[in-house]
Motif scaffolding. Structure first.
Motif, PDB file in Angstrom:
ATOM      1  N   LYS A   1      36.608 -56.070 -47.651  1.00 50.58           N
ATOM      2  CA  LYS A   1      36.010 -56.505 -48.923  1.00 50.58           C
ATOM      3  C   LYS A   1      34.566 -56.047 -49.105  1.00 50.58           C
ATOM      4  O   LYS A   1      34.046 -56.052 -50.207  1.00 50.58           O
ATOM      5  N   GLU A   2      33.906 -55.671 -48.016  1.00 51.56           N
ATOM      6  CA  GLU A   2      32.499 -55.269 -48.110  1.00 51.56           C
ATOM      7  C   GLU A   2      32.323 -53.756 -48.240  1.00 51.56           C
ATOM      8  O   GLU A   2      31.210 -53.263 -48.257  1.00 51.56           O
ATOM      9  N   ARG A   3      33.418 -53.033 -48.308  1.00 51.22           N
ATOM     10  CA  ARG A   3      33.280 -51.566 -48.317  1.00 51.22           C
ATOM     11  C   ARG A   3      32.823 -51.064 -49.674  1.00 51.22           C
ATOM     12  O   ARG A   3      33.129 -51.660 -50.707  1.00 51.22           O
ATOM     13  N   ARG A   4      32.084 -49.959 -49.625  1.00 56.55           N
ATOM     14  CA  ARG A   4      31.474 -49.421 -50.843  1.00 56.55           C
ATOM     15  C   ARG A   4      32.061 -48.051 -51.160  1.00 56.55           C
ATOM     16  O   ARG A   4      32.698 -47.410 -50.325  1.00 56.55           O
ATOM     17  N   SER A   5      31.767 -47.605 -52.391  1.00 53.65           N
ATOM     18  CA  SER A   5      32.252 -46.292 -52.823  1.00 53.65           C
ATOM     19  C   SER A   5      31.439 -45.176 -52.165  1.00 53.65           C
ATOM     20  O   SER A   5      30.327 -45.394 -51.679  1.00 53.65           O
TER      21      SER A   5
ATOM     22  N   LEU B   1      30.068 -42.871 -53.807  1.00 58.63           N
ATOM     23  CA  LEU B   1      28.902 -42.683 -54.670  1.00 58.63           C
ATOM     24  C   LEU B   1      27.754 -43.606 -54.256  1.00 58.63           C
ATOM     25  O   LEU B   1      26.590 -43.199 -54.274  1.00 58.63           O
ATOM     26  N   ALA B   2      28.098 -44.858 -53.870  1.00 57.73           N
ATOM     27  CA  ALA B   2      27.051 -45.810 -53.461  1.00 57.73           C
ATOM     28  C   ALA B   2      26.303 -45.278 -52.237  1.00 57.73           C
ATOM     29  O   ALA B   2      25.073 -45.348 -52.172  1.00 57.73           O
TER      30      ALA B   2
ATOM     31  N   ALA C   1      23.255 -55.022 -50.165  1.00 55.51           N
ATOM     32  CA  ALA C   1      23.635 -55.038 -51.589  1.00 55.51           C
ATOM     33  C   ALA C   1      22.410 -54.790 -52.459  1.00 55.51           C
ATOM     34  O   ALA C   1      22.450 -53.984 -53.400  1.00 55.51           O
TER      35      ALA C   1
ATOM     36  N   ILE D   1      21.156 -51.154 -52.157  1.00 50.83           N
ATOM     37  CA  ILE D   1      21.967 -50.203 -52.942  1.00 50.83           C
ATOM     38  C   ILE D   1      21.701 -50.372 -54.435  1.00 50.83           C
ATOM     39  O   ILE D   1      21.593 -49.385 -55.172  1.00 50.83           O
TER      40      ILE D   1
ATOM     41  N   ARG E   1      34.843 -46.601 -47.886  1.00 52.20           N
ATOM     42  CA  ARG E   1      36.225 -47.079 -48.020  1.00 52.20           C
ATOM     43  C   ARG E   1      37.146 -46.333 -47.049  1.00 52.20           C
ATOM     44  O   ARG E   1      37.966 -46.919 -46.388  1.00 52.20           O
TER      45      ARG E   1
ATOM     46  N   LYS F   1      34.608 -50.292 -61.720  1.00 49.59           N
ATOM     47  CA  LYS F   1      33.802 -49.399 -60.871  1.00 49.59           C
ATOM     48  C   LYS F   1      33.192 -48.271 -61.718  1.00 49.59           C
ATOM     49  O   LYS F   1      32.004 -47.968 -61.593  1.00 49.59           O
TER      50      LYS F   1
ATOM     51  N   GLN G   1      29.131 -47.934 -62.224  1.00 47.40           N
ATOM     52  CA  GLN G   1      28.426 -46.736 -61.728  1.00 47.40           C
ATOM     53  C   GLN G   1      27.779 -45.957 -62.879  1.00 47.40           C
ATOM     54  O   GLN G   1      26.628 -45.533 -62.791  1.00 47.40           O
TER      55      GLN G   1
ATOM     56  N   MET H   1      31.565 -55.613 -57.693  1.00 47.12           N
ATOM     57  CA  MET H   1      30.176 -55.892 -57.320  1.00 47.12           C
ATOM     58  C   MET H   1      29.223 -54.829 -57.872  1.00 47.12           C
ATOM     59  O   MET H   1      29.613 -53.672 -58.066  1.00 47.12           O
TER      60      MET H   1
ATOM     61  N   SER I   1      26.762 -53.475 -56.420  1.00 46.44           N
ATOM     62  CA  SER I   1      26.388 -52.453 -55.431  1.00 46.44           C
ATOM     63  C   SER I   1      27.619 -51.672 -54.998  1.00 46.44           C
ATOM     64  O   SER I   1      27.704 -51.241 -53.860  1.00 46.44           O
ATOM     65  N   ILE I   2      28.556 -51.484 -55.909  1.00 48.07           N
ATOM     66  CA  ILE I   2      29.836 -50.838 -55.571  1.00 48.07           C
ATOM     67  C   ILE I   2      29.610 -49.411 -55.094  1.00 48.07           C
ATOM     68  O   ILE I   2      28.833 -48.680 -55.643  1.00 48.07           O
TER      69      ILE I   2
END
Lengths: 453, 148
Positions: A20-24, A26-27, A158, A161, A229, B85, B89, B145, B147-148
């Protein structure tokens, strides 16, 4: 991954990142882009600008960046597979105590020093931007900008980012625009091509310098890449930001010194009359880069000390020390900034080889010597996981390559490159020989607690 | 995720697609407003010098490009998370670019008349406010979120 554990220390400083804490991708890309879009990258380019002509420097920057992209991409991939911080990953090639000590050298202290230096620079900038007010006095400005820079770091990844998303794209746009405007004002491409460096050096030396500038950032890339991810997301984001932005920012610094006589693009922007815009831009750049320095520092301290102090406590402690130190320097009292520069230089000789030792262990030693082919199973974390107290092969390789890095300049090699190459080779040789000969190189046993410590 | 909870079964999927189309139309509307504001800001450079025109052209091009990419991604999104998302973004990007209006346009180097500077400053402020609104509403409706 199994059942999710309670994150006692915050930002999963000692635990694997849950789904659940994973980011894209792009982030991560925008976060690294915000880190690299700092004055240091452009200043680094300035040093190249006095050592080569425009074409040679451009080729060197591209080749150096490719090396950084590959090495950093591999380290990012370790973070992607293991979901652990750099200091957690270090538990295998260096042992549990080795990881604590090396993590503190790499980020615990190194990150705090960078934070201190950039806080002081922010104070200098504000006092020169708006002179004559009490709150823009250099000491006062240093203190409040230090506190400001601590805020996002206190909140965690968070907030870091989010700040990067807010400021990063704008930085890039304005850096390129400011550079183009300044270059055009100072003569543009014809002047650039006619430039002859005062002290030219070989292209090899230029390439090693490019690698050296970002070698430390490259080592701690897993702190962010573990959030991806897919395991490869961090590596791709790292490589993309290096090739797109590290190259161009370093070149901006180099071209700036060739055209304007100063590597400071903000100064060049000031010279051509961009006024407060250049200074506001520079301050925001510092702000966005510096929270990351403090954040990585806090992760390393949690890994080393554990106990009751969480990541936030360490952020506050390191942030307070850095801010007070920066304020003392701004006041002209106590340890001078030269101490920081000198210490930073020492760290630059101690840190880069940590990264290649990690690469050697994860990608070569474990799969091809120990036979652990599945990348997701090469390192095991979680309650009850066993680590050695000290991995002698890793520590000895690091010590020897560090000594070689200190003497590298006498041999005509950049310290970072000497460390990177020698650390990689030494670890493979020592660990493989010890393993084949049945010599015990992992000493002692540390069992991971439920908190991840 | 907020949107997925309580939306199970045939009626649930109907509600979900209704919700996605609602989020999509919101995103398209906001991006259209941003594109219009950006174009208005470009019009303020008529009659000014080439430096101001170049600056505004770069900022507006960046914003319009972001809007186009965001709209394509939002239209192509098949589930609320992907849609959220793409919106978050894209919104971060154009909000960030709009900070350039506040930081750069007043600089003496660009030689813009005060009235033009004021208009662009105002446009920058409006885009930032719309950006914050879009981000918070998208977060609320899709659960993505920031901060995605």
């Amino acid at each position: 991954m199994g059942e999710e554990r309670k994150d006692k220390y915050g930002d999963y400083a000692l635990l694997e990142i849950p789904e659940k804490e994973r980011r894209s991708m792009l982030a991560m890309f925008i976060e690294w882009t915000s880190v690299v879009t700092c004055v240091a990258a452009i200043w680094g380019g300035g040093a190249l600008g006095v050592s080569g002509d425009a074409v040679t420097v451009t080729i060197a920057v591209i080749i150096g960046s490719i090396i950084l992209a590959i090495l950093g991409g591999l380290i990012a991939l370790i973070g992607g597979y293991t979901r652990m911080t750099t200091y957690g990953i270090m538990r295998y090639p260096f042992g549990r105590i080795g990881a604590s000590i090396l993590g503190l050298i790499c980020s615990g202290i190194g990150g705090m020093l960078w934070f201190t230096m950039q806080t002081w620079l922010a104070g200098v900038l504000i006092s020169s931007m708006l002179p004559g007010y009490w709150f823009t006095n250099i000491v006062v400005a240093t203190v409040w900008s230090g506190i400001l820079m601590m805020i996002t770091s206190l909140y965690g990844i968070a907030a870091i980012i989010v700040l990067s998303y807010l400021l990063g794209p704008m930085f890039l746009l304005l850096t390129y625009f400011g550079a183009a405007a300044a270059f055009e004002a100072f003569g543009g491409i014809p002047v650039l091509l006619a430039y002859k460096p005062a002290t030219p050096v070989s292209i090899g030396a230029l390439i090693t310098t490019v690698v050296g500038y970002y070698a430390i950032g490259m080592v701690i890339v897993s702190d962010i890449s573990r959030y991806g991810r897919k395991p490869s997301d961090g590596g791709k984001a790292w490589a993309a930001h290096i090739m797109l932005f590290n190259t161009t920012l370093v070149l901006i610094g180099a071209f700036s010194i060739m055209l304007t006589g100063s590597e400071n693009i903000a100064l060049a922007m000031l010279k051509i009359g961009m006024g407060y815009s250049a200074l506001a831009f520079l301050f925001l750049t510092q702000l966005d880069t510096n929270d990351n320095n403090l954040w990585v520092s806090s992760l390393a301290w949690v890994n080393a000390i554990g106990g009751r102090l969480t990541r936030r406590h360490w952020t506050a402690i390191m942030g307070a020390i850095g801010t007070i130190w920066a304020a003392l320097v701004a006041y002209g009292f106590g340890p001078s900034m030269q101490v920081l520069f000198d210490f930073g230089g020492y760290l630059g000789r101690l840190i880069p080889q940590m990264g290649t030792i990690m690469i050697a262990d994860f990608f070569i030693f474990r799969p091809y010597v120990l036979g652990l082919k599945d990348a997701t199973k090469r390192y095991k974390f979680g309650p009850g996981s066993k680590y050695s107290i000290i991995n002698v092969a890793g520590i000895i390789s690091w010590i020897i390559s560090s000594v070689l890095a200190f003497y590298a300049e006498a041999l005509g090699v950049t310290p970072a490159v000497m460390g990177i190459v020698s650390g990689f080779i030494l670890y493979l040789v020592i660990a493989t020989i010890c393993h084949k000969a049945g010599v015990k190189y992992e000493i002692g046993e540390w069992i991971e607690r439920p908190t991840g410590f | 995720m907020r949107l997925e909870s309580g939306l199970r079964g045939p009626r649930g999927s109907e509600k979900m697609s209704e919700k996605i189309s609602h989020v999509k139309s919101f995103a398209l509307r906001m991006n259209l407003i941003i594109a219009v504001l950006a174009i208005i800001s470009l019009l303020t450079t008529i009659g000014t010098n080439y430096r101001a025109q170049a600056l505004l052209a770069v900022i507006v091009a960046a914003i319009i490009l972001t809007v186009i990419v965001t709209v394509i991604r939002v239209k192509g999104a098949s589930d609320p998370l992907l849609c959220g998302k793409a919106i978050v973004q894209g919104t971060w990007f154009w909000t960030s670019f709009s900070l350039s209006y506040l930081i750069m346009t007043g600089s003496p180097y660009f030689g813009m008349p005060m009235i033009n500077v004021a208009i662009n400053f105002l446009i920058g402020i409006i885009i930032i406010i719309l950006g914050i609104y879009t981000l918070l509403r998208t977060k609320k409706e899709t659960g993505v979120m920031l901060s995605i």
